[in-house]
Design a protein around this motif. Structure first.
Motif, PDB file in Angstrom:
ATOM      1  N   SER C   2      -4.255   5.427   3.220  1.00 56.52           N
ATOM      2  CA  SER C   2      -5.038   5.443   4.450  1.00 56.52           C
ATOM      3  C   SER C   2      -6.519   5.369   4.100  1.00 56.52           C
ATOM      4  O   SER C   2      -6.910   5.449   2.942  1.00 56.52           O
ATOM      5  N   ASP C  78      -5.166   9.999  13.922  1.00 55.70           N
ATOM      6  CA  ASP C  78      -3.878  10.634  13.647  1.00 55.70           C
ATOM      7  C   ASP C  78      -3.243  11.193  14.923  1.00 55.70           C
ATOM      8  O   ASP C  78      -2.028  11.095  15.123  1.00 55.70           O
TER       9      ASP C  78
ATOM     10  N   SER D   2      -8.685  10.277   9.657  1.00 57.23           N
ATOM     11  CA  SER D   2      -7.847   9.136   9.304  1.00 57.23           C
ATOM     12  C   SER D   2      -6.377   9.534   9.401  1.00 57.23           C
ATOM     13  O   SER D   2      -6.050  10.697   9.594  1.00 57.23           O
ATOM     14  N   MET D   3      -5.515   8.537   9.289  1.00 56.08           N
ATOM     15  CA  MET D   3      -4.091   8.804   9.428  1.00 56.08           C
ATOM     16  C   MET D   3      -3.558   9.614   8.234  1.00 56.08           C
ATOM     17  O   MET D   3      -3.827   9.281   7.085  1.00 56.08           O
ATOM     18  N   ILE D   8       1.877   8.047   8.391  1.00 57.23           N
ATOM     19  CA  ILE D   8       2.254   6.746   7.809  1.00 57.23           C
ATOM     20  C   ILE D   8       3.759   6.719   7.554  1.00 57.23           C
ATOM     21  O   ILE D   8       4.447   5.741   7.882  1.00 57.23           O
ATOM     22  N   ARG D  67      -0.756  -1.031  10.749  1.00 59.83           N
ATOM     23  CA  ARG D  67      -0.111  -0.287   9.654  1.00 59.83           C
ATOM     24  C   ARG D  67       1.182  -0.998   9.214  1.00 59.83           C
ATOM     25  O   ARG D  67       1.446  -1.146   8.021  1.00 59.83           O
ATOM     26  N   GLU D  77      -5.006  -0.221   2.877  1.00 59.17           N
ATOM     27  CA  GLU D  77      -6.004  -0.253   3.955  1.00 59.17           C
ATOM     28  C   GLU D  77      -7.406  -0.013   3.420  1.00 59.17           C
ATOM     29  O   GLU D  77      -8.342  -0.761   3.731  1.00 59.17           O
TER      30      GLU D  77
END
Lengths: 118, 118, 118, 118
Positions: C2, C78, D2-3, D8, D67, D77
């Motif tokens: 990420s 997220d 962020s993720m 993910i 994604r 990414e």
């Protein structure tokens, strides 16, 4: 004015002369329309004050690919547009001028209730 | 067949009757064309085998918004398409059948060299 | 992997240093994402065999504008993704391997029944 | 933020559990990103005042498909975004505050000079 028959013929000849009809599958043309629509939108990306010449070119590109798609699918422009207008007129009846007139905004937003996006 | 004058008039009347012309700014219509182009593309999202009825409706939507945009900008469809075809014919000359014929793919890819995307 | 926090900071600094945050309204960023998505799609316009470098650049452009839009709206990536995955998991339950398994195609097509496009 | 890695993983498991990875070709995902970008844009079709919940959902959809595409292409990414930011920083140097500062509008418009749309 609508497109003249000779303009429709010119668009067809352009593809045929270059042997490009083979690439003009409906799926590829749907992509092409979306791509050109993105370029048209780019004229208005940061401002509503777009370059007129650029807009004309990009709008023409969308229209040409729509014409290619009508041809690829053997569709009649006038027929499919009228069929869609039948639906639109039924879906969005003209509001009587009594009381609260729903705007396109609220009409469209109610529409969304039926859609859960994925 | 191209769009009949009465169909063009029907599209105009549809907006006027609903008092929607106020929303039909060029920028909003550019967005609308892109949105409908996305819905047309959705017919081909996972397969080239699209539902024919759905395709007709979505293609008609793109065409109707193109017509709205021509009106909003006071443009003549036949004129802007021919101006663009002049450019296309100059940009992509018909290849002589001697030696390696460039395909639309390579023509398009060379095109890209001039573009650095942001 | 990420995006690292320093990459997020780099994207923010890029806009701030150029005084571009003023252009980054949510509506402009929604247009920008659609425009870049069109450029990404262009890599696959006539063939599934796209130029890998070009794809990377265009996908990165979409991602950067998504990041700009998260910032413009004060959203947590997220959080919104997990909220959407909650919906997706409820909407598309995992099929038991007994009998006819519906594909994404049929799932998606059933979805459409609820939508009449305009 | 962020993720997270678990988010993910959740996105990957969602596709795998439904046997949908087979549909997630790069070309299909490019279409999917464009389609979802169109739905995000629809939130702003007639007004800049969009429904916040709807925007969150549509933006999340774009991000999830990005994604999926990173995964389908085996891309990182953080890496592709930094490579693109290298290009952006070189292409759009920070202007010294002496004399006429070019705006994003004029920068973008100069850019167009190199492009003749088809």
């Amino acid at each position: 004015m609508s497109m003249k028959q000779e303009t429709i013929d010119r668009i067809r000849k352009f593809s045929t002369d270059r042997n490009w009809d083979q690439f003009h599958t409906p799926a590829n043309l749907a992509k092409s329309i979306a791509i050109e629509a993105g370029e048209l939108l780019e004229c208005y990306q940061w401002s509503d004050d777009a370059n007129p010449e650029h807009v004309k070119q990009e709008l023409a590109d969308v229209i040409v690919y729509c014409r290619n798609m009508l041809d690829a699918l053997g569709l009649d422009e006038d027929e499919i547009v009228n069929a869609k207008m039948d639906q639109n007129e039924e879906k969005y009846p003209v509001k009587k001028p009594t009381g609260a007139t729903k705007s396109i905004l609220s009409s469209k937003r109610e529409d969304k209730l039926c859609r859960t996006a994925m």
